[in-house]
Design an enzyme around this catalytic site. Sequence first.
Site, short mmCIF file in Angstrom:
data_model
loop_
_atom_site.label_atom_id
_atom_site.label_comp_id
_atom_site.label_asym_id
_atom_site.label_seq_id
_atom_site.Cartn_x
_atom_site.Cartn_y
_atom_site.Cartn_z
NE ARG A 198 -75.21 -36.20 3.74
CZ ARG A 198 -75.24 -35.25 4.05
NH1 ARG A 198 -76.51 -34.97 4.44
NH2 ARG A 198 -74.59 -34.41 2.69
CE LYS A 235 -65.10 -34.65 14.76
NZ LYS A 235 -64.41 -35.38 13.12
N GLY A 272 -57.16 -29.45 18.60
CA GLY A 272 -57.68 -28.76 19.04
C GLY A 272 -57.93 -27.71 18.10
N PRO A 273 -57.72 -26.07 18.26
CG PRO A 273 -57.44 -23.96 19.22
CD PRO A 273 -57.87 -25.72 19.72
CG LEU A 287 -57.39 -29.19 9.38
CD1 LEU A 287 -58.25 -29.70 10.89
CD2 LEU A 287 -56.53 -28.07 9.76
CB SER A 293 -85.07 -29.89 12.25
OG SER A 293 -84.13 -30.14 12.34
CE1 TYR A 323 -66.96 -32.13 19.54
CE2 TYR A 323 -66.01 -30.10 19.50
CZ TYR A 323 -66.68 -31.03 18.41
OH TYR A 323 -66.96 -30.63 17.66
N GLY A 345 -62.90 -35.98 2.81
CA GLY A 345 -63.22 -34.05 2.83
C GLY A 345 -61.66 -33.93 2.28
C1 HXC Z 1 -79.94 -24.58 12.94
C2 HXC Z 1 -79.01 -25.76 10.70
C3 HXC Z 1 -77.93 -25.11 10.98
C4 HXC Z 1 -78.00 -23.89 12.07
C5 HXC Z 1 -78.49 -26.10 9.57
N1 HXC Z 1 -79.36 -26.41 10.15
N2 HXC Z 1 -77.61 -25.41 10.04
N3 HXC Z 1 -80.20 -26.00 12.39
N4 HXC Z 1 -78.71 -24.05 12.59
N5 HXC Z 1 -76.82 -23.59 11.68
C6 HXC Z 1 -79.93 -27.61 10.07
C7 HXC Z 1 -80.19 -26.98 8.26
O1 HXC Z 1 -82.43 -26.23 8.93
C8 HXC Z 1 -81.80 -28.61 7.82
O2 HXC Z 1 -82.39 -29.46 9.08
C9 HXC Z 1 -81.13 -29.18 8.29
O3 HXC Z 1 -79.58 -28.78 9.53
C10 HXC Z 1 -79.96 -30.18 7.54
O4 HXC Z 1 -78.73 -28.64 6.86
P1 HXC Z 1 -78.57 -29.14 4.44
O5 HXC Z 1 -78.35 -27.52 4.65
O6 HXC Z 1 -80.05 -29.56 4.26
O7 HXC Z 1 -77.52 -30.19 5.22
P2 HXC Z 1 -76.80 -30.10 3.72
O8 HXC Z 1 -76.85 -29.71 2.86
O9 HXC Z 1 -76.16 -31.73 4.34
O10 HXC Z 1 -75.97 -29.34 5.32
C11 HXC Z 1 -74.62 -30.06 5.70
C12 HXC Z 1 -73.96 -28.91 7.25
C13 HXC Z 1 -73.13 -27.55 6.35
C14 HXC Z 1 -73.29 -29.92 7.75
C15 HXC Z 1 -75.37 -28.44 7.81
O11 HXC Z 1 -72.94 -27.18 7.62
C16 HXC Z 1 -71.96 -28.34 5.99
O12 HXC Z 1 -72.42 -29.08 4.51
N6 HXC Z 1 -71.15 -28.68 6.54
C17 HXC Z 1 -69.58 -29.47 6.01
C18 HXC Z 1 -68.39 -28.90 6.14
C19 HXC Z 1 -68.29 -29.02 7.77
O13 HXC Z 1 -69.47 -28.19 8.83
N7 HXC Z 1 -67.13 -28.23 8.22
C20 HXC Z 1 -66.91 -27.78 9.83
C21 HXC Z 1 -66.52 -28.91 10.83
S1 HXC Z 1 -65.51 -28.15 11.69
P3 HXC Z 1 -84.35 -28.97 8.43
O14 HXC Z 1 -84.78 -29.16 9.68
O15 HXC Z 1 -83.99 -27.07 8.45
O16 HXC Z 1 -84.20 -29.60 7.84
C22 HXC Z 1 -65.44 -29.55 12.74
C23 HXC Z 1 -64.64 -29.09 14.65
C24 HXC Z 1 -64.87 -29.58 15.30
O17 HXC Z 1 -65.77 -30.24 12.83
C25 HXC Z 1 -63.85 -28.40 16.54
C26 HXC Z 1 -63.54 -26.81 15.84
C27 HXC Z 1 -62.24 -26.76 17.84
P1 NAP Z 2 -63.45 -28.44 6.53
O1 NAP Z 2 -63.03 -27.51 5.58
O2 NAP Z 2 -64.81 -27.59 6.23
O3 NAP Z 2 -63.46 -29.90 6.26
C1 NAP Z 2 -64.72 -30.71 5.79
C2 NAP Z 2 -64.42 -31.47 4.51
O4 NAP Z 2 -65.74 -32.70 4.80
C3 NAP Z 2 -65.12 -30.76 3.68
O5 NAP Z 2 -64.41 -30.75 2.61
C4 NAP Z 2 -66.63 -31.28 3.05
O6 NAP Z 2 -66.40 -31.14 1.83
C5 NAP Z 2 -66.62 -32.51 3.52
N1 NAP Z 2 -68.20 -33.13 4.41
C6 NAP Z 2 -68.91 -32.84 4.53
N2 NAP Z 2 -69.96 -33.59 3.96
C7 NAP Z 2 -69.76 -34.14 3.86
C8 NAP Z 2 -69.99 -35.47 2.77
N3 NAP Z 2 -71.27 -36.24 3.91
N4 NAP Z 2 -69.44 -36.56 1.89
C9 NAP Z 2 -68.50 -36.07 1.71
N5 NAP Z 2 -66.91 -35.11 1.98
C10 NAP Z 2 -68.48 -34.59 3.66
O7 NAP Z 2 -63.38 -28.29 7.84
P2 NAP Z 2 -62.27 -28.22 8.73
O8 NAP Z 2 -61.94 -27.72 9.45
O9 NAP Z 2 -60.90 -29.10 7.64
O10 NAP Z 2 -62.71 -30.18 9.05
C11 NAP Z 2 -61.96 -31.33 8.52
C12 NAP Z 2 -61.72 -32.45 10.41
O11 NAP Z 2 -61.12 -32.11 10.94
C13 NAP Z 2 -63.34 -32.78 10.09
O12 NAP Z 2 -63.38 -33.77 10.99
C14 NAP Z 2 -63.32 -31.42 11.46
O13 NAP Z 2 -64.21 -32.18 12.85
C15 NAP Z 2 -61.64 -31.95 11.75
N6 NAP Z 2 -61.47 -30.99 12.95
C16 NAP Z 2 -61.05 -29.31 12.74
C17 NAP Z 2 -60.93 -29.20 13.86
C18 NAP Z 2 -60.19 -27.38 13.33
O14 NAP Z 2 -60.28 -26.33 14.65
N7 NAP Z 2 -60.12 -27.12 11.86
C19 NAP Z 2 -60.87 -29.23 14.96
C20 NAP Z 2 -60.99 -30.71 15.33
C21 NAP Z 2 -61.39 -31.62 14.94
P3 NAP Z 2 -67.96 -30.77 1.04
O15 NAP Z 2 -68.95 -29.80 1.49
O16 NAP Z 2 -67.63 -30.71 -0.61
O17 NAP Z 2 -68.62 -32.16 1.42
#
Ligand code: HXC
Ligand code: NAP
Length: 295
Positions: free
Chosen positions: A78, A173, A200-201, A30, A116, A158, A25
């Site tokens: 994955r 996590k 945190g955030p 980050l 789902s 969390y 990522g």
């Molecule tokens: C309900 C949802 C949904 C939503 C997706 N799905 N979004 N369900 N509410 N908002 C469902 C879809 O319908 C599908 O199920 C399944 O999840 C997979 O979705 P896809 O879009 O096919 O998956 P994919 O293309 O692999 O995308 C993965 C993703 C997407 C997680 C859904 O958001 C992503 O690419 N995220 C990567 C970056 C990310 O999330 N960054 C944030 C990290 S922050 P069905 O059954 O319909 O097929 C973090 C911070 C923590 O972790 C702490 C903060 C303080």
């Molecule tokens: P982000 O920019 O969305 O980073 C997530 C990264 O994961 C993206 O670069 C995404 O790239 C990659 N990724 C997602 N699915 C993947 C897969 N299947 N294979 C390989 N790469 C994949 O969000 P972020 O806030 O910087 O988060 C970074 C880390 O910090 C995460 O572990 C998150 O849980 C943690 N965190 C963030 C916060 C916050 O406040 N931001 C707080 C606590 C913890 P692609 O979509 O291009 O694959």
Amino acid sequence: MTDNLYTQSMLKENSLKDKVIVITGGGTGLGKSMGTYFSQLGANLIITSRKQERLEKTASEIYEKTKNKVLPIVCDVRDYKQVENMLAKSLEEFGKVDGLLNNAAGNFISPTERLSNRAFNTIVDIVLKGTYNCTLAFGKQWIEKKQPATILNIVTTYAWTGSAYVVPSACAKAGVLALTRSLAVEWGKYGIRSNAIAPGPFPTKGAWDRLFPKEMRDAFDVRKKVPLGRVGEHQELANLAAYLISDYSSFMNGEVVTIDGGEWLKGAGEFNMFEKLTPEMWDEVEKVVRNVKRS
Ligand code: HXC
Ligand code: NAP
């Protein structure tokens, strides 16, 4: 803001010179910020995610700044085969890998009963399976070659408190935290350290769009949850990550370091809600409480 010490580089120049570090990522958010700083400190990087174009853009941005090598490799964490391929390409380019930063994640807010089974799987697969896939592939290779190395996992607070509305992420996590602590003991004898950071955030587009959508930001101001009244700066997280992945932290193993301005503890303390009381209200409360003691 730029005058604050915490927005500045902390470690000495060349602290990561000749180190080779993989960041999952690493193209965004980050991961990109931590990678940029590791590179400024002299590391060569491999950054991975699912999107070639974004990785290439980040790799050239970092290289332009630091002139240290950044190799972008598409790898869906994955898929174990893709992880093995990413490891092989990293070794082909650099001959070794010293550090693995498991940072890739997926997350979104949703009431759990609306999810789902595939949605739940998706998050757990990226966060937990992705982390153990990388850890296993790299760990086997380090142990075989008798190479000391460092694993740094990004969790969140969390991982131990749990959290409503991000249940798959909380489960995953928590698993990553268990992996961190378990391998710190099991692989310590091979010179492989495992630590974690619980941020945190820290605003990023990836997290904010999915966890704090614009429409909700005014009603739920995340800064109000933090005793220090602000969100994190990327550089202060990068400083901590660079320390934990460097040899300066050689005796740190099995640790999870929280960097959240006191946020999770504020949510946890039984009487923390009383911070809303004014000094005048406290005068009244004191009178009442002292009276109880005398009667
Ligand atoms: C309900 C949802 C949904 C939503 C997706 N799905 N979004 N369900 N509410 N908002 C469902 C879809 O319908 C599908 O199920 C399944 O999840 C997979 O979705 P896809 O879009 O096919 O998956 P994919 O293309 O692999 O995308 C993965 C993703 C997407 C997680 C859904 O958001 C992503 O690419 N995220 C990567 C970056 C990310 O999330 N960054 C944030 C990290 S922050 P069905 O059954 O319909 O097929 C973090 C911070 C923590 O972790 C702490 C903060 C303080
Ligand atoms: P982000 O920019 O969305 O980073 C997530 C990264 O994961 C993206 O670069 C995404 O790239 C990659 N990724 C997602 N699915 C993947 C897969 N299947 N294979 C390989 N790469 C994949 O969000 P972020 O806030 O910087 O988060 C970074 C880390 O910090 C995460 O572990 C998150 O849980 C943690 N965190 C963030 C916060 C916050 O406040 N931001 C707080 C606590 C913890 P692609 O979509 O291009 O694959």
